[in-house]
Design an enzyme around this catalytic site. Structure first.
Site, PDB file in Angstrom:
ATOM      1  N   CYS A   7     -56.354 106.861 -52.902  1.00 13.04           N
ATOM      2  CA  CYS A   7     -56.365 105.407 -52.952  1.00 13.04           C
ATOM      3  C   CYS A   7     -57.399 104.968 -51.916  1.00 13.04           C
ATOM      4  CB  CYS A   7     -54.977 104.891 -52.597  1.00 13.04           C
ATOM      5  SG  CYS A   7     -54.636 103.227 -53.157  1.00 13.04           S
ATOM      6  N   CYS A  79     -56.076 103.760 -57.617  1.00 11.68           N
ATOM      7  CA  CYS A  79     -56.667 102.424 -57.547  1.00 11.68           C
ATOM      8  C   CYS A  79     -58.089 102.504 -58.073  1.00 11.68           C
ATOM      9  CB  CYS A  79     -56.600 101.834 -56.139  1.00 11.68           C
ATOM     10  SG  CYS A  79     -57.766 102.491 -54.958  1.00 11.68           S
ATOM     11  N   CYS A  86     -64.804 107.718 -55.580  1.00 16.07           N
ATOM     12  CA  CYS A  86     -64.267 109.052 -55.304  1.00 16.07           C
ATOM     13  C   CYS A  86     -65.408 109.998 -54.953  1.00 16.07           C
ATOM     14  CB  CYS A  86     -63.504 109.572 -56.517  1.00 16.07           C
ATOM     15  SG  CYS A  86     -62.652 111.111 -56.180  1.00 16.07           S
TER      16      CYS A  86
END
Length: 142
Positions: A7, A79, A86
């Protein structure tokens, strides 16, 4: 079975998901991390999980960088921002999934209204991760 849940702040959604997965199967190695970790787990997330019988008050937000070289069976973003930002994992990742949930920390209103939003998101996370565990993770683990 090694699972990493990502997240942005690693203060609510990923911490709740980690708590639920560990409650489903204590043999899973579950970690959570953030791309921009907060200083502490959101107290409303701790309270909402305590109401569900899961203790996460000892969890600490962690920067994802410390896990980039590890091997993971699952890397799951919870999220949209973490999904978009990422980082590249240098270790092997068998499955990369995105399961987006509304950010309860963005809720406004009275304390009770905000806690209600945390409960709503907690329930969604529990339901979605229970399905993932039952249909996929548990099958992969045997």
């Amino acid at each position: 079975m090694k699972i990493l849940i990502l997240c942005t702040g690693n203060s609510a959604r990923s911490q709740m998901a980690q708590g639920f997965l560990q409650s489903f199967d204590p043999n899973l190695e579950v970690r959570s991390a953030g791309t921009e970790p907060a200083s502490q787990v959101n107290p409303n997330a701790v309270e909402a999980m305590k109401e569900a019988g899961i203790e996460i008050s000892d969890h600490t937000p962690t920067l994802v960088d410390q896990y980039l070289d590890d091997q993971w069976d699952y890397v799951i973003t919870v999220c949209d921002h973490a999904n978009e930002t990422c980082p590249a994992f240098l270790g092997q990742v068998t499955h990369r999934l995105h399961m987006g949930f509304e950010d309860p920390a963005a809720a406004t209103g009275t304390e009770e209204e905000i806690l209600h939003k945390f409960r709503e998101v907690r329930n969604q996370i529990e339901q979605e991760f229970k399905q993932l565990y039952e249909r996929t993770i548990k099958q992969d683990d045997h």
